[in-house]
Design a protein around this motif. Structure first.
Motif, mmCIF file in Angstrom:
data_model
loop_
_atom_site.group_PDB
_atom_site.id
_atom_site.type_symbol
_atom_site.label_atom_id
_atom_site.label_comp_id
_atom_site.label_asym_id
_atom_site.label_seq_id
_atom_site.Cartn_x
_atom_site.Cartn_y
_atom_site.Cartn_z
ATOM 1 N N SER A 282 81.312 3.979 -17.455
ATOM 2 C CA SER A 282 80.267 4.511 -16.697
ATOM 3 C C SER A 282 79.297 4.423 -16.526
ATOM 4 O O SER A 282 78.102 4.242 -14.834
ATOM 5 C CB SER A 282 80.601 6.320 -17.353
ATOM 6 O OG SER A 282 79.957 5.571 -18.579
ATOM 7 N N TRP A 286 77.607 3.891 -12.488
ATOM 8 C CA TRP A 286 76.389 5.256 -11.811
ATOM 9 C C TRP A 286 74.689 4.095 -12.498
ATOM 10 O O TRP A 286 74.322 5.204 -11.991
ATOM 11 C CB TRP A 286 76.150 5.859 -13.482
ATOM 12 C CG TRP A 286 77.289 7.299 -13.393
ATOM 13 C CD1 TRP A 286 78.598 7.547 -14.418
ATOM 14 C CD2 TRP A 286 77.299 8.405 -12.693
ATOM 15 N NE1 TRP A 286 79.614 8.347 -14.041
ATOM 16 C CE2 TRP A 286 78.306 8.999 -13.247
ATOM 17 C CE3 TRP A 286 77.154 8.597 -11.642
ATOM 18 C CZ2 TRP A 286 79.327 9.866 -12.308
ATOM 19 C CZ3 TRP A 286 77.384 9.702 -11.174
ATOM 20 C CH2 TRP A 286 78.845 10.384 -11.161
ATOM 21 N N ARG A 291 71.769 6.945 -7.337
ATOM 22 C CA ARG A 291 72.606 8.318 -7.522
ATOM 23 C C ARG A 291 72.273 9.665 -6.947
ATOM 24 O O ARG A 291 70.942 9.382 -7.841
ATOM 25 C CB ARG A 291 74.016 8.049 -8.898
ATOM 26 C CG ARG A 291 74.649 6.949 -8.883
ATOM 27 C CD ARG A 291 75.562 6.619 -7.864
ATOM 28 N NE ARG A 291 76.291 5.483 -7.683
ATOM 29 C CZ ARG A 291 77.200 5.123 -6.880
ATOM 30 N NH1 ARG A 291 78.172 6.116 -6.584
ATOM 31 N NH2 ARG A 291 78.109 4.306 -7.523
ATOM 32 N N ARG A 293 71.587 13.515 -7.328
ATOM 33 C CA ARG A 293 71.665 14.127 -8.733
ATOM 34 C C ARG A 293 72.770 15.490 -8.261
ATOM 35 O O ARG A 293 73.225 15.868 -9.536
ATOM 36 C CB ARG A 293 70.137 15.153 -8.453
ATOM 37 C CG ARG A 293 70.452 15.984 -9.406
ATOM 38 C CD ARG A 293 68.758 16.745 -10.150
ATOM 39 N NE ARG A 293 68.138 15.915 -10.112
ATOM 40 C CZ ARG A 293 66.986 16.700 -10.237
ATOM 41 N NH1 ARG A 293 66.547 17.462 -10.528
ATOM 42 N NH2 ARG A 293 65.465 15.518 -10.373
ATOM 43 N N GLU A 295 75.423 14.192 -6.877
ATOM 44 C CA GLU A 295 76.971 13.911 -7.503
ATOM 45 C C GLU A 295 76.856 13.892 -8.839
ATOM 46 O O GLU A 295 77.799 13.738 -9.447
ATOM 47 C CB GLU A 295 76.730 12.513 -7.328
ATOM 48 C CG GLU A 295 78.524 11.417 -7.022
ATOM 49 C CD GLU A 295 78.455 10.146 -7.275
ATOM 50 O OE1 GLU A 295 79.409 9.280 -6.875
ATOM 51 O OE2 GLU A 295 77.111 9.928 -6.495
ATOM 52 N N MET A 296 75.902 13.930 -9.972
ATOM 53 C CA MET A 296 75.600 14.454 -11.198
ATOM 54 C C MET A 296 76.281 14.519 -11.625
ATOM 55 O O MET A 296 76.927 15.313 -13.260
ATOM 56 C CB MET A 296 74.838 13.281 -11.457
ATOM 57 C CG MET A 296 74.142 12.429 -11.700
ATOM 58 S SD MET A 296 72.296 11.599 -12.782
ATOM 59 C CE MET A 296 72.230 9.862 -12.218
ATOM 60 N N GLU A 297 76.094 16.130 -11.343
ATOM 61 C CA GLU A 297 76.486 17.556 -10.791
ATOM 62 C C GLU A 297 77.520 16.958 -11.027
ATOM 63 O O GLU A 297 77.993 18.303 -12.535
ATOM 64 C CB GLU A 297 75.549 18.224 -10.694
ATOM 65 C CG GLU A 297 75.372 19.598 -11.423
ATOM 66 C CD GLU A 297 74.334 20.154 -12.524
ATOM 67 O OE1 GLU A 297 74.898 20.977 -13.076
ATOM 68 O OE2 GLU A 297 73.850 19.016 -12.943
ATOM 69 N N SER A 299 79.978 14.898 -11.866
ATOM 70 C CA SER A 299 80.779 14.027 -12.559
ATOM 71 C C SER A 299 81.956 15.178 -13.726
ATOM 72 O O SER A 299 81.381 16.191 -14.666
ATOM 73 C CB SER A 299 79.897 13.597 -12.953
ATOM 74 O OG SER A 299 79.616 13.882 -14.144
ATOM 75 N N ARG A 302 79.828 15.725 -17.251
ATOM 76 C CA ARG A 302 79.255 17.445 -17.061
ATOM 77 C C ARG A 302 80.615 18.344 -16.656
ATOM 78 O O ARG A 302 80.229 19.301 -17.681
ATOM 79 C CB ARG A 302 78.215 17.313 -15.937
ATOM 80 C CG ARG A 302 77.301 16.668 -15.479
ATOM 81 C CD ARG A 302 75.708 17.342 -16.410
ATOM 82 N NE ARG A 302 75.967 18.627 -15.899
ATOM 83 C CZ ARG A 302 74.810 19.479 -16.733
ATOM 84 N NH1 ARG A 302 74.329 19.286 -17.736
ATOM 85 N NH2 ARG A 302 74.710 20.365 -16.743
ATOM 86 N N HIS A 501 71.299 9.911 -18.094
ATOM 87 C CA HIS A 501 72.799 10.077 -18.157
ATOM 88 C C HIS A 501 73.627 11.528 -17.921
ATOM 89 O O HIS A 501 73.555 11.940 -18.524
ATOM 90 C CB HIS A 501 73.481 9.336 -19.763
ATOM 91 C CG HIS A 501 73.354 8.293 -19.749
ATOM 92 N ND1 HIS A 501 73.782 6.872 -19.756
ATOM 93 C CD2 HIS A 501 72.331 7.966 -21.083
ATOM 94 C CE1 HIS A 501 72.990 6.095 -20.262
ATOM 95 N NE2 HIS A 501 72.463 6.336 -21.518
ATOM 96 N N TYR A 503 74.742 12.566 -15.660
ATOM 97 C CA TYR A 503 76.321 12.773 -15.823
ATOM 98 C C TYR A 503 76.679 13.690 -16.399
ATOM 99 O O TYR A 503 78.458 13.672 -16.442
ATOM 100 C CB TYR A 503 76.764 11.330 -14.818
ATOM 101 C CG TYR A 503 76.594 10.058 -15.583
ATOM 102 C CD1 TYR A 503 77.640 9.768 -16.104
ATOM 103 C CD2 TYR A 503 75.798 9.492 -15.514
ATOM 104 C CE1 TYR A 503 77.378 8.872 -17.457
ATOM 105 C CE2 TYR A 503 75.735 8.175 -16.582
ATOM 106 C CZ TYR A 503 76.303 8.004 -17.195
ATOM 107 O OH TYR A 503 76.479 6.825 -18.508
#
Length: 693
Positions: A282, A286, A291, A293, A295-297, A299, A302, A501, A503
């Motif tokens: 990862s 990442w 990236r 935010r 997209e991280m939410e 992931s 998450r 981090h 994600y």
């Protein structure tokens, strides 16, 4: 008393204490080398005492507090050190352990003539402070003396002099203890009751990691009869960070505490039945480019780390338990009948608190004992009939299914509740990994949770758990660790402003604190930064402007330094300017540790090659590296979290490398610097940095 006469007095007293320590060291005989277990244990205790005395001989104490108890006519000088030292004949205390109740006055007292109190085992003790003195002893020599308080001679200008002196020192490649400079707000956290989950939100440089390590040392001292170092564990983000903090606990006289990463611990709990999927790195995905935010939410980290996903796992486990037992009666031979209700009652009453698969094993054993008892009570002797009955017993036992964690987790991917949470692609890849015996990092928490619920752990429960960089943990990870304690006893620390981090980690401490009852938890904020100069902290705070995490910005101590440099260059000049800056810093000799932070692993490798070709001795930090060697280091910014350096050069503060959602990452880079910070950019400067005047 003048400073000179005070210095001479303290030198004489120091030599007297050192002479007593030397007497006690000489009295310790040679190590025991025999096989007698009792003698071995005595030798171990003697060796630990010898090590403590050797530490004390180098630095017997760091502070003096003249305290006059109520009803006493004169103040008593109390000398505070890392370990207590008693007179070898009278047993009078020459040095008081910093963890002792009375020593709390040294950290809590900040001046004034009002009476003070501390809590002793015999109750509250009151009195007045006449003198608070900081002493720096190195290798048995008194180097520095600072009176931060003299009763009747208030002088606020000296209050922080000793602290600022220590903060101004250069760094090496290891984290140091802060026992001589623990601040009041830090001491309050260190001495918090054992039976709590203590959450610490601490800005960069607030000392939260060292506070957590000192808290371990305090708990072992305060609750020596109830907890042990062998049943404590420290979780750190990676092996390099563990190496960096490795010297603190031994210096405080604490050893044998397990230090690990969550990944290593999880694989150990799973009895190495899975390995990390090499294609699921990862970090590379990442961090090698900006990236969003959003997209991280979305992931997998998450989603699979959420309490919603835990609820789906719990529902699966409940369904498995509800359908585990056959609903048909068991009749091994005609007339010998065991009803489903009886089997169910055995499952529920036999160690009902045990993990499910352990109860299954116990139930199968009880079925066998029941049959043998029935067979004997009927005085039956037909061996062929018994063989057939045993075959039926084995067949009936197989109807009570046995699961592994990976099997149950893979089957969970087909449940409707999970389908509503995870995209089909992720569910398919998860099942594929389970068949291959691999796992992505986000699979580990649910896998370990299932493993512990099914089989429990072969290891003793933990007396205390420390989780560093906890903003990068998911609620599910914390839940899996909660299963390894009888009652909450944790120190959970991190900084939401360094939550790079996103994600996988949390966005608010409520995501973790909500897992505990209010009476079982405590929350503290450390917003004062002791690491960097005022100029660096104020610059870093500007990077985070508008983030709105509900966290107070870092407040620097009054330690001024050089302005932060932001330098524009052409792309073709970047490597040359990096080299020129480092050569100038190296020749200056003011900095023992220097870091060059690059945005990607590839850019760091190019910088390292350029420096090496120019004859500069530099080390390159790579992912999964286990040690940090100090000196000149080239490191990707996302691997630098937790470390600190005298000087930092951020090589690529370009808009192309740091977008609007990368503020926390750039903040991490800036706050690695203690004394000097410089940023280079080619082309457009990142919008996260305001133009310099």
């Amino acid at each position: 008393m003048t400073i000179q006469s005070a210095f001479q007095h303290e030198e004489k007293r120091l030599e007297d204490v050192l002479s007593h320590i030397r007497i006690q060291l000489r009295a310790i005989g040679p190590r025991y080398t025999g096989d007698d277990f009792t003698e071995q244990m005595i030798d171990l205790q003697t060796e630990q005492r010898r090590q403590r005395l050797e530490v004390s001989h180098r630095e017997p104490y760091f502070g003096r507090l003249d305290f006059q108890e109520d009803a006493k006519s004169e103040p008593t000088p109390l000398y505070i050190g890392k370990a207590g030292v008693a007179h070898e004949q009278t047993n009078d205390l020459l040095v008081i352990d910093w963890r002792a109740p009375v020593a709390s006055l040294f950290y809590a007292f900040s001046g004034g003539e009002d009476p003070v109190t501390y809590e002793s085992p015999d109750g509250e003790i009151g009195g007045t402070i006449h003198l608070k003195r900081n002493l720096m002893v190195r290798e048995g020599k008194l180097d520095r003396l600072v009176d931060s308080y003299v009763r009747g001679q208030e002088d606020e200008s000296v209050t922080d002099e000793f602290l600022l002196y220590r903060l101004g020192e250069s760094k090496d490649n290891k984290l140091r203890d802060i026992v001589s400079t623990i601040q009041q707000e830090q001491d309050r956290i260190i001495r918090t009751d054992k039976n709590k989950a203590v959450f610490i939100q601490g800005v960069a440089g607030s000392g939260k990691t060292t506070v957590a390590l000192h808290r371990l040392a305090y708990l072992l001292y305060q609750y020596a009869d109830r907890i042990s170092a062998e049943r404590m564990v420290i979780f750190a983000p990676n092996r390099m960070f563990l190496d960096y903090i490795s010297g603190v606990l031994p210096e405080l006289g604490v050893g044998d505490i397990k230090q690990t990463t969550y990944t290593e611990w999880a694989i150990e709990q799973l009895q190495k039945t899975v390995r990390i999927d090499d294609n699921a790195d990862s970090l590379a995905y990442w961090f090698e480019q900006p990236r969003k935010r959003e997209e991280m939410e979305r992931s997998p980290g998450r989603l699979k780390g959420s309490m919603l996903f835990k609820q789906a796992v719990d529902a699966k486990l409940e369904a498995v338990e509800a359908t585990l037992l056959p609903q048909q009666p068991f009749e091994p031979i005609e007339g010998m009948v065991l009803t489903p209700d009886t089997v169910q009652s055995w499952m529920l009453t036999d160690e009902s608190s045990e993990p499910l698969m352990r109860r299954r094993t116990r139930l199968v054993s009880r079925l066998k004992r029941w049959f043998e008892s029935e067979w004997k009570s009927r005085r039956m002797t037909d061996s062929k009939l018994k063989a057939k009955a045993n075959a039926r017993l084995n067949a009936f036992s197989k109807k009570i299914p046995s699961f592994t964690a990976t099997q149950l987790y893979a089957s969970l991917m087909d449940d409707e509740s999970v389908a509503a949470l995870l995209p089909a692609e992720d569910r398919t890849s998860t099942k594929k990994r389970m068949k291959q015996g691999t796992a992505a990092p986000e699979d580990l928490a649910p896998l370990v949770y299932i493993q512990l619920r099914l089989f429990g752990s072969d290891q003793p429960t933990y007396d205390h758990v420390v989780i560093d960089e906890a903003q990068d943990y998911s609620p599910f990870q914390l839940e899996s660790l909660r299963l390894c304690q009888r009652r909450p006893s944790m120190t959970v620390l991190g900084d939401l402003q360094q939550g790079i981090h996103g994600y996988a980690g949390i966005h608010s401490w409520i995501e973790l604190t909500a897992l505990f009852d209010l009476d079982d938890s405590g929350y503290f904020e450390l917003d004062r930064s002791y690491r960097s100069t005022m100029e660096i902290i104020e610059f870093a705070n500007q990077v985070l402007r508008g983030m709105g995490d509900g966290v107070k910005p870092a407040t620097p101590v009054f330690r001024s330094g050089e302005p932060v440099e932001v330098v524009s260059c052409e792309e073709m000049e970047r490597l040359r300017l990096v080299k020129d800056s480092i050569q100038a810093w190296t020749e200056d000799g003011a900095y023992r540790t220097i870091a060059i932070l690059g945005r990607t692993a590839k850019s760091c490798e190019a910088i390292w090659e350029h420096l090496t070709a120019a004859g500069l001795k530099a080390s390159l930090v790579r992912s999964k590296q286990e040690a940090y060697g100090g000196g000149l280091t080239v490191v990707p910014v996302y691997l630098a979290k937790g470390l600190e350096f005298d000087a930092v050069l951020i090589a690529d503060a370009d808009a192309a490398y740091y977008g609007p959602d990368d503020a926390k990452l750039l903040y991490v880079g800036c706050t690695r610097a203690l004394h000097k910070l410089k940023l280079l950019h080619a082309g457009t400067l990142t919008s996260l940095i305001q133009p310099q005047d």
